[in-house]
Write an enzyme that holds these catalytic residues in place. Sequence first.
Site, PDB file in Angstrom:
ATOM      1  CB  CYS A  94     -24.491  -4.329 -37.411  1.00 32.73           C
ATOM      2  SG  CYS A  94     -25.855  -4.053 -36.288  1.00 32.73           S
ATOM      3  CB  CYS A 108     -28.858   0.983 -34.866  1.00 37.33           C
ATOM      4  SG  CYS A 108     -27.913   1.508 -33.534  1.00 37.33           S
ATOM      5  CB  CYS A 118     -25.475  -4.975 -30.699  1.00 37.19           C
ATOM      6  SG  CYS A 118     -23.991  -3.454 -30.640  1.00 37.19           S
ATOM      7  CG  ASN A 158      -7.930   4.231 -17.033  1.00 33.19           C
ATOM      8  OD1 ASN A 158      -7.855   2.966 -17.157  1.00 33.19           O
ATOM      9  ND2 ASN A 158      -7.312   4.814 -18.169  1.00 33.19           N
ATOM     10  CD  GLU A 182     -12.440  12.901 -11.439  1.00 32.65           C
ATOM     11  OE1 GLU A 182     -13.205  13.777 -10.916  1.00 32.65           O
ATOM     12  OE2 GLU A 182     -12.240  12.682 -12.468  1.00 32.65           O
ATOM     13  CG  ASP A 192     -14.515  23.799 -10.861  1.00 30.03           C
ATOM     14  OD1 ASP A 192     -14.079  23.094 -11.790  1.00 30.03           O
ATOM     15  OD2 ASP A 192     -15.432  24.579 -10.822  1.00 30.03           O
ATOM     16  CB  CYS A 248     -13.191  11.700 -25.914  1.00 29.96           C
ATOM     17  SG  CYS A 248     -14.009  12.682 -24.731  1.00 29.96           S
TER      18      CYS A 248
END
Length: 466
Positions: A101, A107, A186, A330, A346, A372, A421
């Site tokens: 890039c 960036c 990008c 998902n 959820e 929750d 993540c």
Amino acid sequence: MAMLGKRRPPRPASGHSGLARTPGGKAPHTATEDASPLVIERLAHDGRGVAHSANGKTVFVDQALPGEHVDVAVHLTRKRFDEAHIKSLLTTSEQRVTPPCPHFGHCGGCDLQHLNVDAQRAHKRDVVRDLFARQGITLKDIGSIQGDDQGYRRRARLGVKVDSQGNTRLGFRAAHSHRLVDIERCPVLVDSLQQLLTPLRELLGTLEAPRQVGHIELLATPTTQVVLVRQLKEHSQDAERWQAFAQHQQVALGTWLGRDTPTLHWNSAAPVLEELLVLDGQAPLSLSFAPGDFLQVNAQVNQQIVARVIEWLAPQPEQKILDLFAGIGNFSLPIAAAGAKVHAVEGNPAMVARIAINAKHNGLMVSGQQADLSDPGSVKQLLDEHADSDALVLDPPRSGGEAICQALARHPVAKVVYISCDPATLARDAAHLVHAGYRVKQVAVADMFLHTAHMETLVLFEADVD
């Protein structure tokens, strides 16, 4: 962020990685003195090179690789460590490559493009291994889920800014800064979004009130491209220009209108669809979603993650599986399509409704509820009610699923698949499970965010359940 294709909530500083940017005590100050030359010893968890100055102080060096000798300038000094950038590269690592890039280094979107792809993947496996080791958990084999190294990102948020000369900028923020870097192309964006950058820039130049545009979100789906505009104040002539743009580019258009409490104006009559291939020879599942719903940034890798989860679970008819932080389905829908009975949970009631709609559309039976999942009381009640579950899928935001993992010590489930993540909170939660008797059976790191220090990690835990 209640936006289309929103990112997960930002991770609070955990202290696990030793890279907190705002330590306690006095505020950091800039420094102009040089700390050079240095030898880079290793990579920190965030991808910066780690060295030590002559007096033994730790120095984090941007874009430096292990084994390299560098002259640096310290741009920020703190009590326990300094932060620096390269003035001169004296020796070059064999792992260093030319970034694909032209905006790399300015960036803040990608921070590892100077490191070859195989080394990026190895570094991320090392990060996971190190964080688990800090919790007393030794990992042996760590698998890899790999995707394309360019053109993988189907979701992006672009900032908009009008400078003092009246020029409109469109791009991403610089690293650790609010400064906007104007982006012409990008390489990590999927091609359909890449092709929207120039038309968007041209459109912004024709607006009467470009300062009223806060940012633009882009999303590519199998059926369309979505452009979602954050409009701070209504402007009827500019709204007409956006409508004409959407028709000409054949994109779905939405507008979040208002400064403090924006409301969504959605101009597309058709639902936006995600497609998931579940099993070879079967028709793909279609999952509808709306602005504000979470969607993984990398469709190719997400597909492989779903397949790996199903492989690890090996769902059988009549098996009962809990899916926590289920999103739009998902994992819930593919697992149900593979034959299991799925109960999806959820925190957002709109997501619970979305799962029900998606299950009905695909002819699947998936029950669901709102709860929750950060509240220990709610989690205990949930696990009490579903004590006969055969397996559990856990896909939390960056803050992790600590309340759930603590509760699973008292309510063991035979199999737990954790999709994370954030490797620091994953390691923390893994320690709760391992100390409760769970065994780590499989680990894999996925290329969800290639060229960045972020990673997606999958872990299969198993426990003996009487």
